[in-house]
Design an enzyme around this catalytic site. Structure first.
Site, PDB file in Angstrom:
ATOM      1  CE  LYS A 109     -10.341  -8.510 -13.591  1.00  0.00           C
ATOM      2  NZ  LYS A 109      -9.672  -7.474 -14.394  1.00  0.00           N
ATOM      3  CG  ASP A 110      -9.956  -9.720  -5.784  1.00  0.00           C
ATOM      4  OD1 ASP A 110      -9.286 -10.041  -6.787  1.00  0.00           O
ATOM      5  OD2 ASP A 110      -9.618  -8.821  -4.995  1.00  0.00           O
ATOM      6  CB  SER A 128      -1.667  -2.300  -7.114  1.00  0.00           C
ATOM      7  OG  SER A 128      -2.256  -2.734  -5.913  1.00  0.00           O
ATOM      8  CG  HIS A 155      -2.177  -0.796   1.015  1.00  0.00           C
ATOM      9  ND1 HIS A 155      -2.148  -2.140   0.727  1.00  0.00           N
ATOM     10  CD2 HIS A 155      -3.488  -0.454   1.034  1.00  0.00           C
ATOM     11  CE1 HIS A 155      -3.386  -2.591   0.598  1.00  0.00           C
ATOM     12  NE2 HIS A 155      -4.219  -1.588   0.770  1.00  0.00           N
ATOM     13  CD  GLU A 200       2.229 -34.067  -0.262  1.00  0.00           C
ATOM     14  OE1 GLU A 200       2.270 -34.934  -1.168  1.00  0.00           O
ATOM     15  OE2 GLU A 200       1.196 -33.729   0.311  1.00  0.00           O
TER      16      GLU A 200
END
Length: 436
Positions: A247-248, A223, A219, A291
């Protein structure tokens, strides 16, 4: 970054005003993920993966807390307690499979997030701290996942712990002491289970704390964006809410759908069948593998087979940790003035080769250690380090990037057929916004 045009939180209800004056939590949320946080208007769906990583962490913490209520850390009962969770606890099978597959989904999201950062130059100034904290989160994830893999106390859990902790003994002088300290003894047993369970329970909360720092660091500069240019004004941004929360939300829906497909239709697809066999120190599995999300690093570890000055085992350990630590230096290894690979065709080509290289490393990490596979692992390991230490600095110093737009608005209009002029990434702002 200061956004003079950002909306400011003004509570209207008396209760909210009273709360805001004494504990400005609503203001904090509003400025962090609400209309008070302007973001570039051209972010694509690759920017969803940060939110998806947060959602995956929440799933892991919630399911992990409930599973911890039923798990036994005694070496004689650990495997049986996991089976009891699956068979006797209400919805235990759901919680266990959600936790196991949630770890894989978490890594899928984070690996995609890292690839997006590499493609769009998200590690460049002024966002170096955002990237560095992201790498710290990745390391904490790997430590948490490794210790979690040991807890079911199946064959692969036991022997994975035996092999991986055994590599610490390659460190001169203090190696064996570190290994004994990690295990609480000379082999994985109840002491190791207690240590790994405690840390596996604790570290997700540490990860959550570092994520808060990660978001805080983001922040400050704001972005980045796919165009790779600085925000020039209000016309280049939109409020985070409702545009990107919506959108998220779409991205989260797709994520949960894919997660549900694994959870309900292929819950063991990403695991190893040997982990449904109780741990047996006297029976070594034919092929020990970690894994899937550790396989590229496991391949690097296995690629060193010849002693040179120091033992090959130590070379492997150093290379495995070095392959991750290299990411910390990425902001200074890539000196190109452009950010997005869309403006750097040569860099994009080598980045694709790197991605293929890592996928091959993943295959080699899970394959048997034949001469051919070892040779392939050695070649791909060499290329991995060459990419970051040699190719990337040379490409970034010699490549001339394509022209970039003067502003985000211009880039958006050009993408829709606009004809606004562009200027060179080299001739533009001395500190352009990274394109993501």
């Amino acid at each position: 970054m200061s956004f003079p045009w950002a909306k400011h939180y003004e509570p209207k209800a008396p209760v909210m005003k009273w709360l805001d004056d004494r504990l400005p939590l609503p203001r904090l949320v509003y400025n962090a993920v609400g209309a008070g946080y302007p973001v570039p208007r051209n972010l694509n769906y690759f920017w969803n993966f940060g939110v998806l990583a947060g959602a995956a962490l929440v799933i892991q913490i919630v399911t992990g807390i409930v599973l911890a209520m039923h798990y036994s850390t005694d070496a004689n009962t650990a495997f049986d307690s996991v089976e009891a969770i699956m068979r006797d606890v209400n919805a235990g099978w759901f919680l266990r499979y959600a936790h196991a597959n949630g770890a894989s989904m978490f890594f899928i999201v984070v690996y995609t997030h890292i690839c997006r950062g590499l493609y769009y130059g998200s590690y460049k100034a002024p966002r170096e701290m955002v990237w560095l904290l992201g790498v710290v989160i990745f390391l904490l994830m790997m430590a948490t996942a490794f210790m979690g893999y040991v807890l079911p106390w199946g064959q692969m859990s036991f022997w994975g712990a035996q092999v991986i902790t055994g590599f610490f003994s390659a460190i001169p002088v203090v190696g064996e002491t570190i290994r004994v300290w990690l295990l609480g003894g000379y082999a994985p047993d109840a002491a190791a289970l207690n240590r790994f369970f405690s840390l596996h329970y604790l570290l997700p909360f540490v990860i959550a704390g570092v994520i808060i720092l990660h978001i805080w660091a983001l922040h400050i500069p704001g972005s980045s964006n796919p165009a790779g240019v600085e925000v020039k004004g209000e016309q280049d941004t939109v409020p985070f809410h409702p545009y990107y929360t919506a959108k998220d939300g779409i991205g989260l829906g797709v994520f949960l759908l894919v997660f549900a497909l694994f959870l309900f239709f292929a819950p063991n697809m990403l695991g190893h069948p040997d982990n449904y066999i109780p741990a047996n120190p006297l029976s070594t599995p034919a092929h020990i593998v970690p894994e899937w999300y550790f396989l590229p690093f496991y391949a690097i570890l296995k690629s060193f087979t010849v002693d040179f000055i120091i033992p090959a085992k130590l070379w492997g350990v150093l290379a495995m940790f070095g392959s991750i630590l290299l990411l910390f230096f990425l902001p200074w290894l890539d000196t190109s003035p452009a950010r997005t690979a869309n403006h750097r065709p040569r860099y994009r080509m080598f980045l694709i080769i790197l991605l293929v290289d890592v996928l091959i490393l993943g295959y080699v990490g899970g394959a048997e250690a034949s001469k051919t596979n070892v040779l392939i692992g050695q070649i791909t390991t060499a290329y991995y380090f060459l990419h970051f230490l040699v190719i990337l600095p040379i490409v970034s110093a010699t490549e001339r990037p394509k022209p970039v737009a003067n502003s985000i608005t211009e880039a958006v209009l050009k993408g829709k057929g606009g004809t606004a002029p562009a200027k060179s990434a080299i001739e533009g702002s001395p500190n352009p916004m990274p394109a993501e």
